[in-house]
Scaffold this active site. Structure first.
Site, mmCIF file in Angstrom:
data_model
loop_
_atom_site.group_PDB
_atom_site.id
_atom_site.type_symbol
_atom_site.label_atom_id
_atom_site.label_comp_id
_atom_site.label_asym_id
_atom_site.label_seq_id
_atom_site.Cartn_x
_atom_site.Cartn_y
_atom_site.Cartn_z
ATOM 1 N N CYS A 268 7.549 10.511 -0.895
ATOM 2 C CA CYS A 268 8.820 10.523 -1.600
ATOM 3 C C CYS A 268 8.920 9.255 -2.432
ATOM 4 O O CYS A 268 8.467 8.193 -2.006
ATOM 5 C CB CYS A 268 9.956 10.591 -0.574
ATOM 6 S SG CYS A 268 11.593 10.544 -1.293
ATOM 7 N N ILE A 269 9.501 9.349 -3.612
ATOM 8 C CA ILE A 269 9.621 8.178 -4.490
ATOM 9 C C ILE A 269 10.984 8.196 -5.160
ATOM 10 O O ILE A 269 11.498 9.255 -5.536
ATOM 11 C CB ILE A 269 8.494 8.146 -5.550
ATOM 12 C CG1 ILE A 269 8.590 6.875 -6.404
ATOM 13 C CG2 ILE A 269 8.509 9.388 -6.413
ATOM 14 C CD1 ILE A 269 7.387 6.654 -7.314
ATOM 15 N N THR A 271 13.476 5.547 -7.828
ATOM 16 C CA THR A 271 13.988 4.337 -8.471
ATOM 17 C C THR A 271 15.492 4.496 -8.538
ATOM 18 O O THR A 271 15.987 5.531 -9.012
ATOM 19 C CB THR A 271 13.424 4.166 -9.893
ATOM 20 O OG1 THR A 271 12.000 4.165 -9.858
ATOM 21 C CG2 THR A 271 13.909 2.867 -10.507
ATOM 22 N N GLY A 279 10.742 0.639 -16.112
ATOM 23 C CA GLY A 279 9.339 0.498 -15.756
ATOM 24 C C GLY A 279 9.047 0.425 -14.274
ATOM 25 O O GLY A 279 7.882 0.412 -13.860
ATOM 26 N N GLU A 302 2.988 14.153 -2.791
ATOM 27 C CA GLU A 302 3.393 15.395 -2.141
ATOM 28 C C GLU A 302 4.148 16.260 -3.138
ATOM 29 O O GLU A 302 4.961 15.774 -3.923
ATOM 30 C CB GLU A 302 4.263 15.073 -0.924
ATOM 31 C CG GLU A 302 4.581 16.268 -0.052
ATOM 32 C CD GLU A 302 5.306 15.872 1.221
ATOM 33 O OE1 GLU A 302 6.210 16.621 1.642
ATOM 34 O OE2 GLU A 302 4.972 14.809 1.780
ATOM 35 N N SER A 306 10.099 16.426 -8.313
ATOM 36 C CA SER A 306 11.316 16.690 -9.070
ATOM 37 C C SER A 306 10.980 16.644 -10.562
ATOM 38 O O SER A 306 9.892 16.218 -10.949
ATOM 39 C CB SER A 306 12.382 15.644 -8.740
ATOM 40 O OG SER A 306 11.964 14.365 -9.203
#
Length: 433
Positions: A268-269, A271, A279, A302, A306
């Site tokens: 999962c990522i 910002t 950036g 994974e 999105s």
């Protein structure tokens, strides 16, 4: 598209003020454009001038759920006057063909938090997040500590927490990267359970498909933080045990399974919205691949990604692949995968998108000229932030025993608050960003 697919009848777009749930209407967005929408919920709201009025929770048909919002009646076409194309209900149903996904969307269709106050930022929330109902009832405003990530609905509680309780000034765990004012911390979900659970709940406000909330034991969390250069570099503590060193504010993170059967290097990522388009997202992606290079493994995120995640990964993949081909024009897809530690299927997907790959006699063949590479290199956006591999202080761990299983934690404690403040009403005042 046929006229039947675009038809709009007055019966489908007239909304009853008392029972409009499920009706499809024309709704005016924040930009002033009328769009087809579906009413998902209603509520009565007190208004000083007129006493009460209805508000409607709408989903804009064909758009991501992060744009769902509560709107007043003046933004809805309640009598069918606005002429727009209205998709068939059958088309909408066909968009979701998985029962489990349909159930998930139904259970999380209404945002339970409208905005959060995170440090000095007032942020619109995008999606539902399973904060414990006993602690966080559906609210307009939720206060979240930008350092320890504990949360409350009460402004007084937040102020007291920041002033007297929170001793944290940077993410927990081990710092494994530092370059300038940018740091990355590796956090064990089992060792720092509460922090990681709070991080997951926070991220769910901005990620629709995230399903990990409380079972954090089996994951590593890599949190990127930026140091506040206006504070002192002194690392000593005051008489209350609070760190007096520079504050490091979270800008984003990614999680990674301790043992992934599918070889994923990222689960999962995120910002945080106030740091997007600066950036940090691409820097997090690069960092995940730097760890894969140290492990000497091919990595991949994974799936599914999105829409924002897919755009970020495609931007990163295109940039590094084109640069690698400029250096080594004779590289094959396998060479690219080996040198960049990107899984072969992601390499092929990107090369196809670049129109560099052709399928001949059952094999993929790279077909690109030096002129094409130079043209693409000019068009691609270089990273605003680039990770320096030499500054990564990390070693891969040995495989964990299978007995290391995640545990379920049904709820999280809120901030530890003085009993005297428990009767305080949730603050409704708008905060400046």
């Amino acid at each position: 598209m046929s006229s039947s697919q675009n038809r709009r009848t007055s019966s489908s777009c007239v909304v009853s003020r008392d029972k409009p749930i499920g009706d499809r209407v024309a709704c005016r967005g924040k930009d002033g454009t009328w769009r087809p929408a579906c009413v998902l919920d209603t509520k009565l709201e007190k208004v000083a001038a007129s006493g009460e009025r209805y508000k409607y929770y709408v989903h804009y048909i064909g758009m991501d759920r992060r744009w769902d919002e509560w709107v007043p009646p003046k933004r809805l076409d309640l009598i069918g006057e606005v002429d727009i194309d209205m998709p068939d209900e059958e088309d909408e149903r066909n968009e979701i063909d998985d029962d489990q996904e349909r159930e998930r969307k139904e259970a999380t269709k209404i945002k339970n938090v409208e905005k959060i106050v995170f440090g000095k930022h007032l942020i619109d929330c995008w999606y539902f997040s399973p904060y414990p109902p006993a602690v966080v009832s559906p609210c307009k405003l939720l206060y979240i500590c930008e350092f320890c990530l504990l949360y409350t609905q009460y402004l007084g509680h937040q102020a007291n927490h920041v002033k007297t309780q929170c001793t944290q000034r940077c993410p927990p765990g081990k710092r494994i990267y530092k370059s300038g004012n940018l740091s990355v911390y590796e956090i064990d979900g089992k060792e720092h359970k509460m922090y990681c659970q709070c991080l997951c709940l926070l991220s769910k406000l901005f990620l629709d498909h995230k399903t990990l909330y409380f079972d954090v034991d089996a994951f590593w969390f890599y949190v990127m933080a930026v140091a506040d250069t206006t504070t002192s570099n002194d690392s000593t503590h005051d008489d209350k045990g609070r760190c007096k060193g520079p504050k490091e504010r979270v800008v984003g993170y990614f999680s990674k399974e301790k043992e992934s059967n599918n070889g994923y290097n990222l689960a999962c990522i995120l910002t945080l919205p106030q740091y997007q388009r600066q950036g940090y997202g691409r820097a997090l992606i690069q960092f995940s691949y730097e760890l894969s290079k140290i492990e000497e493994k091919l990595g991949s995120p994974e799936k599914p990604l999105s829409d924002l995640g897919k755009a970020s990964y495609m931007s990163y993949w295109k940039y590094v692949i084109v640069n690698e081909l400029c250096k080594h024009p004779s590289s094959t897809p396998l060479d690219l995968a080996h040198n960049l530690c990107i899984r072969v299927d992601d390499i092929i997907y990107t090369l196809t998108a670049l129109n560099f790959l052709k399928h001949q006699k059952g094999e993929y063949v790279l077909h690109v000229s030096q002129k094409q590479l130079v043209e693409h290199q000019k068009q691609l956006t270089p990273p605003k932030i680039e990770i320096d591999p030499k500054e990564v202080d990390w070693k891969p761990r040995k495989k964990l025993p299978s007995s290391t299983a995640a545990q379920t934690h049904p709820h999280l404690p809120p901030m530890l608050l003085p009993e005297a403040e428990e009767s305080e009403e949730p603050a409704q005042k708008k905060q400046k960003p």
